[in-house]
Scaffold this motif. Structure first.
Motif, mmCIF file in Angstrom:
data_model
loop_
_atom_site.group_PDB
_atom_site.id
_atom_site.type_symbol
_atom_site.label_atom_id
_atom_site.label_comp_id
_atom_site.label_asym_id
_atom_site.label_seq_id
_atom_site.Cartn_x
_atom_site.Cartn_y
_atom_site.Cartn_z
ATOM 1 N N LEU A 190 43.732 -26.173 -51.577
ATOM 2 C CA LEU A 190 42.843 -24.724 -51.009
ATOM 3 C C LEU A 190 42.608 -24.722 -49.477
ATOM 4 C CD1 LEU A 190 42.446 -22.063 -52.102
ATOM 5 C CD2 LEU A 190 39.927 -22.953 -52.808
ATOM 6 N N ALA A 191 42.102 -25.796 -49.187
ATOM 7 C CA ALA A 191 41.725 -25.961 -47.691
ATOM 8 C C ALA A 191 42.919 -25.924 -46.746
ATOM 9 C CB ALA A 191 40.792 -27.480 -47.615
ATOM 10 N N ARG A 192 43.979 -26.249 -47.179
ATOM 11 C CA ARG A 192 45.329 -26.380 -46.635
ATOM 12 C C ARG A 192 46.060 -24.822 -46.778
ATOM 13 N NH1 ARG A 192 47.575 -31.193 -49.400
ATOM 14 N NH2 ARG A 192 46.100 -32.772 -48.674
ATOM 15 N N GLY A 193 45.189 -24.035 -47.440
ATOM 16 C CA GLY A 193 45.841 -22.573 -47.643
ATOM 17 C C GLY A 193 47.257 -22.635 -48.624
ATOM 18 N N ASN A 194 47.172 -23.946 -49.442
ATOM 19 C CA ASN A 194 48.220 -23.788 -50.502
ATOM 20 C C ASN A 194 47.586 -23.211 -51.805
ATOM 21 O OD1 ASN A 194 50.106 -24.414 -52.417
ATOM 22 N ND2 ASN A 194 50.525 -26.250 -51.440
ATOM 23 N N TYR A 195 47.669 -22.168 -51.884
ATOM 24 C CA TYR A 195 47.334 -21.210 -52.997
ATOM 25 C C TYR A 195 47.810 -21.483 -54.244
ATOM 26 C CZ TYR A 195 44.649 -19.154 -49.353
ATOM 27 O OH TYR A 195 43.911 -18.638 -48.074
ATOM 28 N N LYS A 196 49.311 -21.481 -54.199
ATOM 29 C CA LYS A 196 49.938 -21.859 -55.478
ATOM 30 C C LYS A 196 49.761 -23.186 -56.087
ATOM 31 C CE LYS A 196 53.964 -18.777 -55.025
ATOM 32 N NZ LYS A 196 55.217 -18.569 -54.526
ATOM 33 N N GLY A 197 49.674 -24.247 -55.107
ATOM 34 C CA GLY A 197 49.440 -25.559 -55.399
ATOM 35 C C GLY A 197 47.988 -25.608 -56.143
ATOM 36 N N ALA A 198 46.936 -25.074 -55.500
ATOM 37 C CA ALA A 198 45.721 -25.035 -55.967
ATOM 38 C C ALA A 198 45.467 -24.628 -57.421
ATOM 39 C CB ALA A 198 44.621 -24.321 -54.941
ATOM 40 N N LEU A 199 46.235 -23.386 -57.559
ATOM 41 C CA LEU A 199 46.351 -22.646 -58.806
ATOM 42 C C LEU A 199 46.880 -23.556 -59.908
ATOM 43 C CD1 LEU A 199 45.566 -19.589 -59.364
ATOM 44 C CD2 LEU A 199 47.922 -19.153 -59.148
ATOM 45 N N LYS A 200 47.918 -24.367 -59.663
ATOM 46 C CA LYS A 200 48.833 -25.126 -60.450
ATOM 47 C C LYS A 200 47.813 -26.206 -60.921
ATOM 48 C CE LYS A 200 53.170 -25.731 -59.652
ATOM 49 N NZ LYS A 200 54.343 -25.923 -58.963
ATOM 50 N N GLU A 201 46.880 -26.946 -59.978
ATOM 51 C CA GLU A 201 46.103 -27.965 -60.477
ATOM 52 C C GLU A 201 45.004 -27.376 -61.327
ATOM 53 O OE1 GLU A 201 46.279 -31.170 -59.820
ATOM 54 O OE2 GLU A 201 48.084 -30.882 -58.602
ATOM 55 N N ASN A 202 44.673 -26.386 -61.084
ATOM 56 C CA ASN A 202 43.424 -25.861 -62.075
ATOM 57 C C ASN A 202 44.113 -25.540 -63.363
ATOM 58 O OD1 ASN A 202 40.695 -25.363 -60.605
ATOM 59 N ND2 ASN A 202 42.072 -24.866 -59.129
ATOM 60 N N MET A 203 45.272 -24.920 -63.223
ATOM 61 C CA MET A 203 46.073 -24.673 -64.686
ATOM 62 C C MET A 203 46.120 -25.828 -65.633
ATOM 63 S SD MET A 203 46.699 -21.262 -65.094
ATOM 64 C CE MET A 203 46.655 -19.774 -64.149
ATOM 65 N N LYS A 204 46.466 -26.872 -64.674
ATOM 66 C CA LYS A 204 46.627 -28.241 -65.612
ATOM 67 C C LYS A 204 45.407 -28.515 -66.391
ATOM 68 C CE LYS A 204 49.712 -30.632 -62.401
ATOM 69 N NZ LYS A 204 50.165 -31.478 -61.339
ATOM 70 N N VAL A 205 44.168 -28.237 -65.806
ATOM 71 C CA VAL A 205 42.895 -28.605 -66.218
ATOM 72 C C VAL A 205 42.659 -27.508 -67.572
ATOM 73 C CG1 VAL A 205 40.239 -28.617 -66.102
ATOM 74 C CG2 VAL A 205 41.822 -29.183 -64.223
ATOM 75 N N LEU A 206 43.130 -26.182 -67.380
ATOM 76 C CA LEU A 206 43.061 -25.186 -68.571
ATOM 77 C C LEU A 206 44.092 -25.786 -69.682
ATOM 78 C CD1 LEU A 206 42.805 -21.775 -67.083
ATOM 79 C CD2 LEU A 206 41.170 -23.253 -67.934
ATOM 80 N N ASP A 207 45.063 -26.619 -69.407
ATOM 81 C CA ASP A 207 46.026 -27.128 -70.489
ATOM 82 C C ASP A 207 45.246 -28.145 -71.249
ATOM 83 O OD1 ASP A 207 47.784 -25.448 -69.587
ATOM 84 O OD2 ASP A 207 49.046 -26.730 -68.463
ATOM 85 N N LEU A 208 44.213 -28.803 -70.785
ATOM 86 C CA LEU A 208 43.654 -29.584 -71.832
ATOM 87 C C LEU A 208 42.026 -29.128 -72.417
ATOM 88 C CD1 LEU A 208 43.384 -32.336 -68.766
ATOM 89 C CD2 LEU A 208 45.145 -32.250 -70.646
ATOM 90 N N PRO A 209 42.512 -28.830 -73.844
ATOM 91 C CA PRO A 209 41.658 -27.958 -74.514
ATOM 92 C C PRO A 209 40.074 -28.647 -74.506
ATOM 93 C CG PRO A 209 43.530 -27.916 -75.658
ATOM 94 C CD PRO A 209 43.644 -28.973 -74.564
ATOM 95 N N GLU A 210 40.397 -30.042 -74.529
ATOM 96 C CA GLU A 210 38.993 -30.840 -74.529
ATOM 97 C C GLU A 210 38.414 -31.107 -73.147
ATOM 98 O OE1 GLU A 210 37.749 -31.392 -77.550
ATOM 99 O OE2 GLU A 210 39.557 -30.338 -78.390
ATOM 100 N N SER A 211 38.860 -30.618 -72.385
ATOM 101 C CA SER A 211 38.345 -30.953 -70.950
ATOM 102 C C SER A 211 36.862 -30.479 -70.790
ATOM 103 C CB SER A 211 39.288 -30.294 -69.936
ATOM 104 O OG SER A 211 38.728 -30.478 -68.559
ATOM 105 N N SER A 212 36.254 -31.085 -70.096
ATOM 106 C CA SER A 212 34.809 -30.499 -69.792
ATOM 107 C C SER A 212 34.784 -29.821 -68.553
ATOM 108 C CB SER A 212 33.603 -31.618 -69.762
ATOM 109 O OG SER A 212 34.011 -32.630 -68.746
#
Length: 253
Positions: free
Chosen positions: A156-178
């Motif tokens: 996100l700091a580099r302006g890579n919004y798609k990449g930042a989005l993808k990383e956060n989506m990976k967290v959402l893919d883990l139902p047990e993630s805190s």
């Protein structure tokens, strides 16, 4: 006879005085109406200038109104506009502290104004934005506890919004993630980010709503509610801009 003449003269004088007072009152009312009409034109013009990105001129137009209407409408609208101009992401001279000051002034001077509630929302949001500047280390420590969120932050700091989005989506893919609440919040902010070429306020609103619904006890929920309110305000202002454009087209016909 003499007394009758005196009474008649008094009556005439009173009538003349009444007419003079009425005349002055009428003039004052007419001037007030003209002044308010001129202020409305200034407000309309300031919005046009704002949509064109002419922030200094938009400020000037609103300050004109503010100088004429001290603690009376449409002074509240002028204060609101000035605050928004100072908070505008595209304004090279944006100043959140000044924005907060004008919003606060609006709340204090016009508590009954329809703009007051929106001003309160903006004050909360701007304070949320300002807090990280003072507590940067604390926030970084919280975010660095998850590898995906660390990467998303860097992207996100580099302006890579798609990449930042993808990383956060990976967290959402883990139902047990805190960290799912944080991922929801980050995704919402990425979609709302002013520099994101694919910004989408509706998607941002969706993810904020999910966070509030799924994680009511999260420390981010209150911020999410504030952002939800602000984005709704922005969506409404878009509609105002559309109406302005329609009116402009009608005038050029």
């Amino acid at each position: 006879m003499g007394r009758k003449h005196i009474r008649a003269r008094k009556h005439i004088c009173l009538c003349i005085a009444g007419l003079i007072l009425f005349s002055f009152s009428g003039c004052a009312t007419l001037k007030d109406i003209e002044k308010r009409q001129a202020a409305r034109k200034n407000l309309f013009h300031s919005r046009e200038l704002l949509t064109e990105g002419n922030f200094n001129e938009a400020l000037r137009e609103n300050r004109k109104i503010l100088s004429l209407f001290v603690k009376s409408p449409p002074g509240d609208e002028a204060l609101f506009n000035i605050a928004l101009i100072y908070a505008h992401y595209d304004n090279p001279e944006k100043d959140y502290k000044k924005s907060i000051a004008y919003f606060t002034r609006l709340i204090e001077e016009y508590p009954q104004s329809p703009e007051a509630e929106q001003a309160k929302i903006w004050v909360n949001v701007l304070r949320v934005i300002e807090k990280p500047k003072a507590k940067k280390v604390k926030i970084v420590e919280r975010k660095t506890t998850n590898k995906n969120l660390i990467r998303s932050q860097k992207l996100l700091a580099r302006g890579n919004y798609k990449g930042a989005l993808k990383e956060n989506m990976k967290v959402l893919d883990l139902p047990e993630s805190s960290f799912r609440d944080e991922a929801f919040f980050n995704i919402a902010l990425i979609y709302a980010h002013y520099d994101n070429p694919e910004k989408d306020y509706k998607k941002s609103l969706f993810y904020l709503s999910r966070l509030i619904k799924d994680y009511p006890e999260s420390t981010l929920t209150e911020q999410a509610r504030i952002w939800l309110d602000v984005l709704n305000v922005i969506e409404k202002s878009k509609q105002v801009d559309i109406e302005i454009e329609k009116k402009k087209k009608e005038l050029t016909r």
